[in-house]
Design a protein around this motif. Structure first.
Motif, mmCIF file in Angstrom:
data_model
loop_
_atom_site.group_PDB
_atom_site.id
_atom_site.type_symbol
_atom_site.label_atom_id
_atom_site.label_comp_id
_atom_site.label_asym_id
_atom_site.label_seq_id
_atom_site.Cartn_x
_atom_site.Cartn_y
_atom_site.Cartn_z
ATOM 1 N N THR A 101 0.820 -1.205 0.008
ATOM 2 C CA THR A 101 0.096 -0.019 0.010
ATOM 3 C C THR A 101 1.006 1.298 -0.093
ATOM 4 O O THR A 101 0.679 2.347 -0.578
ATOM 5 C CB THR A 101 -0.843 0.097 1.231
ATOM 6 N N SER A 111 1.226 4.628 -2.885
ATOM 7 C CA SER A 111 1.137 5.885 -2.557
ATOM 8 C C SER A 111 2.239 6.850 -3.031
ATOM 9 O O SER A 111 2.086 7.827 -3.549
ATOM 10 C CB SER A 111 0.826 6.443 -1.088
ATOM 11 N N ASN A 121 2.868 9.760 -6.529
ATOM 12 C CA ASN A 121 3.561 10.962 -6.311
ATOM 13 C C ASN A 121 4.512 11.289 -7.169
ATOM 14 O O ASN A 121 4.787 12.377 -7.738
ATOM 15 C CB ASN A 121 3.915 11.275 -4.715
ATOM 16 N N SER A 123 -2.789 9.823 -4.009
ATOM 17 C CA SER A 123 -1.737 9.259 -2.969
ATOM 18 C C SER A 123 -1.998 9.560 -1.444
ATOM 19 O O SER A 123 -1.526 8.761 -0.704
ATOM 20 C CB SER A 123 -0.386 10.011 -3.436
ATOM 21 N N PHE A 160 -4.251 6.688 -0.212
ATOM 22 C CA PHE A 160 -3.401 5.702 0.171
ATOM 23 C C PHE A 160 -2.483 5.687 1.347
ATOM 24 O O PHE A 160 -2.040 4.924 2.081
ATOM 25 C CB PHE A 160 -2.559 5.250 -1.138
ATOM 26 N N PHE A 161 -1.903 7.130 1.418
ATOM 27 C CA PHE A 161 -1.108 7.411 2.622
ATOM 28 C C PHE A 161 -1.951 7.062 3.982
ATOM 29 O O PHE A 161 -1.343 6.509 4.880
ATOM 30 C CB PHE A 161 -0.640 8.690 2.508
ATOM 31 N N ASN A 171 -2.490 3.647 4.481
ATOM 32 C CA ASN A 171 -1.251 2.997 4.844
ATOM 33 C C ASN A 171 -0.927 3.141 6.404
ATOM 34 O O ASN A 171 -0.396 2.198 7.058
ATOM 35 C CB ASN A 171 -0.098 3.372 4.101
ATOM 36 N N MET A 199 6.309 9.277 2.150
ATOM 37 C CA MET A 199 5.281 10.043 1.784
ATOM 38 C C MET A 199 5.163 11.211 2.877
ATOM 39 O O MET A 199 4.578 12.329 2.386
ATOM 40 C CB MET A 199 3.959 9.124 1.967
#
Length: 363
Positions: free
Chosen positions: A3, A7, A11, A24, A27-28, A31, A79
């Motif tokens: 995951t 993300s 990016n 992104s 997903f961040f 995660n 991230m």
């Protein structure tokens, strides 16, 4: 890890759109939740049942997955650097630096301890039992090196940035040559004993991990060194330029080597299909994702459309694979037939050895 790399890729894709940026972030956040849940679950597991820790750490296969903890944590740091630092400024950069230090300690500990445990155990491992999973503890320092280069690029203090960059290069040097050694052994195992069993066939993608992030890390280290060493009296005035040029060429060399393993992995999957679903399918996502990241980074640095487009295609493939594996994982978790800890069998055997009464009853 899977995951997190999705993300990061959202990016890195060079064809920027607002949709990718917000995707992104989604997903961040997801995660962060997954990592927190997995961490709490693991802490409770080994706190409530401390006897499991010993049999797990002595298991030649399950112990290797400890390396996924610092690697998954590194994707969160990446991230944070890409999304949070530009928004929140200097304190966010300092926080990223502190998180990275924790990740370095964890990654180096895993690489050194698990590698030594692997060679110091009393049992004898034959060549046919060598798998690509042995790359996991080695890859931990390589991933930490790449994250460190990104952290160094946003630190306001130049001395702190140089120190971070030096540690990142040391971590890269700890992991990359050792990963190449394991790849040589793994290739010999494949040449002599042929393809691995269908249950572990996904492990053929794992060589892309250290090669992909190793290539990404060294080019990023060189890029940051070029900026930090510009006009510096360290080594030589051209040291930064040399680090950048060598980093690009080494990255291109690792990308080329990874291309061979990518073809091997795709051919192996097609040859062995169909094969049963298990948690090992998550091995599709992170290795292919870091190889895509290296491809995109080369495209940006060399300004070549081929690498940019190919990296974007690989990123899309990673996203589709992630969706497939998530759906199959959710189905398996709902039916309760997915999660399995084979090392617990060793715990049962140890209890039987320490309990003569169980032998008498069994007789």
């Amino acid at each position: 890890m899977g995951t997190g790399i999705v993300s990061v890729l959202m990016n890195l894709i060079p064809f920027h759109t607002p949709v990718l940026h917000y995707l992104s972030i989604v997903f961040f956040v997801l995660n962060v939740a997954i990592f927190a849940l997995a961490s709490v679950t693991s802490i409770l597991r080994y706190t409530l049942y401390p006897e499991i820790w010993r049999v797990m750490i002595q298991d030649p296969t399950n112990s290797l997955f400890l390396a996924t903890v610092p690697m998954g944590f590194a994707t969160l740091i990446d991230m944070w650097v890409l999304v949070c630092v530009p928004r929140w400024g200097e304190w966010a950069a300092s926080f990223a630096w502190a998180l990275w230090m924790v990740d370095v300690v964890a990654a180096a500990s895993v690489t050194l301890s698990l590698s030594f445990i692997l060679i110091s155990q009393r049992y004898i491992t034959s060549l046919d039992r060598i798998t690509a999973l042995q790359l996991l503890p080695i890859a931990a320092t390589i991933v930490a090196a790449g994250a460190g280069a990104e952290v160094a690029s946003i630190l306001p203090n130049k001395q702190h940035a140089l120190g971070t960059l030096l540690v990142s290069f040391i971590l890269w040097g700890m992991g990359t040559p050792l990963a190449i050694v394991v790849l040589v052994m793994y290739y010999q195992r494949l040449a002599v004993h042929k393809l691995p069993p269908r249950e572990t066939i996904v492990s053929c993608f794992l060589p892309l991990g250290p090669l992909g992030f190793g290539g990404f890390g060294i080019v990023y280290i060189g890029k940051v060194a070029r900026d930090l060493l510009q006009g510096s009296d360290i080594l030589d005035p051209i040291a930064g330029q040399m680090a950048y040029v060598l980093g690009v060429f080494i990255s291109l060399l690792m990308w080329s080597f990874g291309l061979i393993w990518l073809v091997f992995a795709l051919a192996t999957v097609l040859y062995s299909s169909p094969f049963p679903f298990n948690m090992g399918w998550w091995g599709f996502t992170f290795p292919l994702g870091v190889y895509a990241a290296n491809t995109i980074e080369l495209g940006v640095e060399l300004n070549l459309m081929f690498f940019k487009v190919f990296g974007t295609v690989l990123s899309a493939a990673v996203l589709l694979l992630w969706a497939l594996v998530v759906s199959r994982t959710a189905m398996g978790a709902w039916h309760g037939n997915l999660f399995f800890a084979p090392c617990l069998q060793n715990l049962t055997l140890k209890e039987d050895e320490n309990n003569p009464e169980s032998d008498r009853l069994r007789a």
